[in-house]
Motif scaffolding. Structure first.
Motif, PDB file in Angstrom:
ATOM      1  N   ARG A 180       0.829  -1.206   0.000  1.00 18.52           N
ATOM      2  CA  ARG A 180       0.000   0.000   0.000  1.00 18.52           C
ATOM      3  C   ARG A 180       0.867   1.260   0.000  1.00 18.52           C
ATOM      4  O   ARG A 180       0.511   2.272  -0.604  1.00 18.52           O
ATOM      5  CB  ARG A 180      -0.926  -0.002   1.214  1.00 18.52           C
ATOM      6  N   LEU A 181       2.010   1.167   0.694  1.00 21.24           N
ATOM      7  CA  LEU A 181       2.905   2.326   0.728  1.00 21.24           C
ATOM      8  C   LEU A 181       3.459   2.624  -0.662  1.00 21.24           C
ATOM      9  O   LEU A 181       3.604   3.787  -1.053  1.00 21.24           O
ATOM     10  CB  LEU A 181       4.046   2.064   1.708  1.00 21.24           C
ATOM     11  N   VAL A 182       3.768   1.565  -1.414  1.00 18.18           N
ATOM     12  CA  VAL A 182       4.284   1.750  -2.772  1.00 18.18           C
ATOM     13  C   VAL A 182       3.253   2.461  -3.644  1.00 18.18           C
ATOM     14  O   VAL A 182       3.579   3.412  -4.377  1.00 18.18           O
ATOM     15  CB  VAL A 182       4.676   0.395  -3.383  1.00 18.18           C
ATOM     16  N   LEU A 183       2.002   2.021  -3.569  1.00 14.30           N
ATOM     17  CA  LEU A 183       0.948   2.659  -4.356  1.00 14.30           C
ATOM     18  C   LEU A 183       0.717   4.100  -3.905  1.00 14.30           C
ATOM     19  O   LEU A 183       0.485   4.988  -4.732  1.00 14.30           O
ATOM     20  CB  LEU A 183      -0.342   1.854  -4.238  1.00 14.30           C
ATOM     21  N   SER A 184       0.787   4.330  -2.606  1.00 15.14           N
ATOM     22  CA  SER A 184       0.594   5.695  -2.107  1.00 15.14           C
ATOM     23  C   SER A 184       1.722   6.614  -2.572  1.00 15.14           C
ATOM     24  O   SER A 184       1.479   7.763  -2.965  1.00 15.14           O
ATOM     25  CB  SER A 184       0.526   5.686  -0.579  1.00 15.14           C
ATOM     26  N   LEU A 185       2.947   6.112  -2.534  1.00 11.78           N
ATOM     27  CA  LEU A 185       4.076   6.908  -3.004  1.00 11.78           C
ATOM     28  C   LEU A 185       3.978   7.181  -4.497  1.00 11.78           C
ATOM     29  O   LEU A 185       4.303   8.282  -4.968  1.00 11.78           O
ATOM     30  CB  LEU A 185       5.389   6.196  -2.685  1.00 11.78           C
ATOM     31  N   ALA A 186       3.531   6.174  -5.248  1.00 11.48           N
ATOM     32  CA  ALA A 186       3.361   6.372  -6.692  1.00 11.48           C
ATOM     33  C   ALA A 186       2.343   7.463  -6.964  1.00 11.48           C
ATOM     34  O   ALA A 186       2.540   8.328  -7.827  1.00 11.48           O
ATOM     35  CB  ALA A 186       2.947   5.069  -7.353  1.00 11.48           C
ATOM     36  N   LEU A 187       1.227   7.439  -6.214  1.00 12.66           N
ATOM     37  CA  LEU A 187       0.205   8.470  -6.396  1.00 12.66           C
ATOM     38  C   LEU A 187       0.734   9.841  -5.984  1.00 12.66           C
ATOM     39  O   LEU A 187       0.451  10.849  -6.642  1.00 12.66           O
ATOM     40  CB  LEU A 187      -1.036   8.112  -5.585  1.00 12.66           C
ATOM     41  N   ALA A 188       1.514   9.893  -4.911  1.00 13.33           N
ATOM     42  CA  ALA A 188       2.065  11.173  -4.467  1.00 13.33           C
ATOM     43  C   ALA A 188       3.026  11.747  -5.500  1.00 13.33           C
ATOM     44  O   ALA A 188       3.026  12.960  -5.760  1.00 13.33           O
ATOM     45  CB  ALA A 188       2.772  10.995  -3.126  1.00 13.33           C
ATOM     46  N   ILE A 189       3.841  10.886  -6.113  1.00 11.22           N
ATOM     47  CA  ILE A 189       4.766  11.353  -7.143  1.00 11.22           C
ATOM     48  C   ILE A 189       4.003  11.894  -8.345  1.00 11.22           C
ATOM     49  O   ILE A 189       4.377  12.911  -8.942  1.00 11.22           O
ATOM     50  CB  ILE A 189       5.705  10.209  -7.559  1.00 11.22           C
ATOM     51  N   ALA A 190       2.914  11.206  -8.719  1.00 16.75           N
ATOM     52  CA  ALA A 190       2.130  11.659  -9.869  1.00 16.75           C
ATOM     53  C   ALA A 190       1.496  13.026  -9.620  1.00 16.75           C
ATOM     54  O   ALA A 190       1.292  13.805 -10.563  1.00 16.75           O
ATOM     55  CB  ALA A 190       1.047  10.632 -10.197  1.00 16.75           C
ATOM     56  N   MET A 191       1.180  13.329  -8.360  1.00 16.95           N
ATOM     57  CA  MET A 191       0.528  14.597  -8.028  1.00 16.95           C
ATOM     58  C   MET A 191       1.535  15.703  -7.709  1.00 16.95           C
ATOM     59  O   MET A 191       1.146  16.852  -7.514  1.00 16.95           O
ATOM     60  CB  MET A 191      -0.412  14.401  -6.830  1.00 16.95           C
ATOM     61  N   PHE A 192       2.820  15.379  -7.673  1.00 14.45           N
ATOM     62  CA  PHE A 192       3.834  16.372  -7.313  1.00 14.45           C
ATOM     63  C   PHE A 192       3.955  17.409  -8.425  1.00 14.45           C
ATOM     64  O   PHE A 192       4.004  17.050  -9.602  1.00 14.45           O
ATOM     65  CB  PHE A 192       5.181  15.692  -7.078  1.00 14.45           C
ATOM     66  N   PRO A 193       3.999  18.694  -8.101  1.00 16.18           N
ATOM     67  CA  PRO A 193       4.086  19.725  -9.153  1.00 16.18           C
ATOM     68  C   PRO A 193       5.412  19.682  -9.894  1.00 16.18           C
ATOM     69  O   PRO A 193       6.478  19.608  -9.273  1.00 16.18           O
ATOM     70  CB  PRO A 193       3.918  21.038  -8.380  1.00 16.18           C
TER      71      PRO A 193
END
Length: 278
Positions: free
Chosen positions: A104-117
């Protein structure tokens, strides 16, 4: 009966209004590309050209800087798409099929990277790329493009892999296939719509990206089309070449439109996979 007729009429009226709203800017840009430079300089030009001309297309195609940027866009976008899809396919398969700590942490980090400006990374990347001699090179754009497209591709593909029955892979292994053969010959063909959708989304991002392309390049050696269009200037800052900018926009948009029209069914299938269970 009257209610059905009203519903159909309302549906068609709404459809027409939405199409006009969406296509009007496209038609306006295409109309600008067919106007002469003198006509676009006039205040409040009319919608349709007074005299139709294809001279703008000839000038743009004969422009070596634009053709070089077009080659850069195709090359960088295709390479970034290839590497992103391959890595995302392997990562998404592991996330969907394997149980391990931190999934779950991997998916959360992936989503956070995608949303990073993207703008927040331009400064550090500029300094790093100059130190590593990656500034104004193809790898200097491919690497950050992959960083931003991988998370989206992983999310799309992981949802698709979860919908593929586990029994099919087990049956292939029972018949003598190795795990890699089962993955390559059974799972990947079944996940083709999702893989194709991830590839299309990745290609679109790399093709249309502007901030990194203009910040991490200094010459036409690796500058892509969106960044190159920023250097289309007229005789003075107050009279930009609107007709040439519109022409370049039309040429750049054509590949995207063709891809969507040719593969729209696979794109829809890939985007809707995993949305409904059962």
């Amino acid at each position: 009966m009257k209610r059905d007729v009203r519903t159909k009429v309302g549906t068609w009226v709404g459809f027409v209004l939405i199409m006009v709203w969406c296509l009007l800017p496209v038609v306006w840009i295409f109309s600008l590309s067919l106007k002469s430079a003198d006509e676009t300089k006039a205040g409040s030009p009319q919608f349709l050209p007074k005299s139709w001309t294809f001279e703008n297309y000839k000038e743009i195609i004969d422009n070596p800087d634009f053709t070089r940027a077009l080659v850069n866009s195709f090359g960088i976008s295709l390479i970034a798409t290839l590497f992103s899809v391959v890595l995302a396919t392997l990562a998404a398969y592991a996330i969907a099929r394997l149980e391990f700590r931190g999934k779950r942490l991997v998916l959360s980090l992936a989503l956070a990277i995608a949303m990073f400006p993207v703008v927040a990374l331009v400064g550090p990347l500029f300094d790093m790329w100059r130190t590593f001699h990656l500034f104004n090179t193809w790898p200097g754009l491919i690497i950050p493009y992959m960083s931003f497209t991988l998370p989206l591709a992983i999310w799309v593909l992981s949802a698709f892999f979860r919908e593929i029955p586990w029994e099919m892979e087990q049956a292939a292994q029972v018949d003598g296939a190795t795990p890699m053969q089962a993955f390559r010959k059974v799972i990947v063909p079944l996940a083709a719509p999702g893989v194709f959708t991830a590839a299309i989304l990745t290609f679109f991002f790399a093709w249309n990206e502007f901030v990194l392309a203009i910040s991490l390049t200094s010459t036409t050696a690796s500058r892509t089309v969106p960044a190159q269009m920023a250097y289309f200037v007229g005789a003075d800052p107050f009279n930009p070449p609107y007709s040439q900018l519109a022409t370049a926009s039309v040429i750049v948009t054509v590949p995207v439109v063709l891809i969507v029209l040719l593969f729209q069914r696979k794109i829809v299938a890939g985007l809707t996979s995993g949305a409904v269970k059962g």
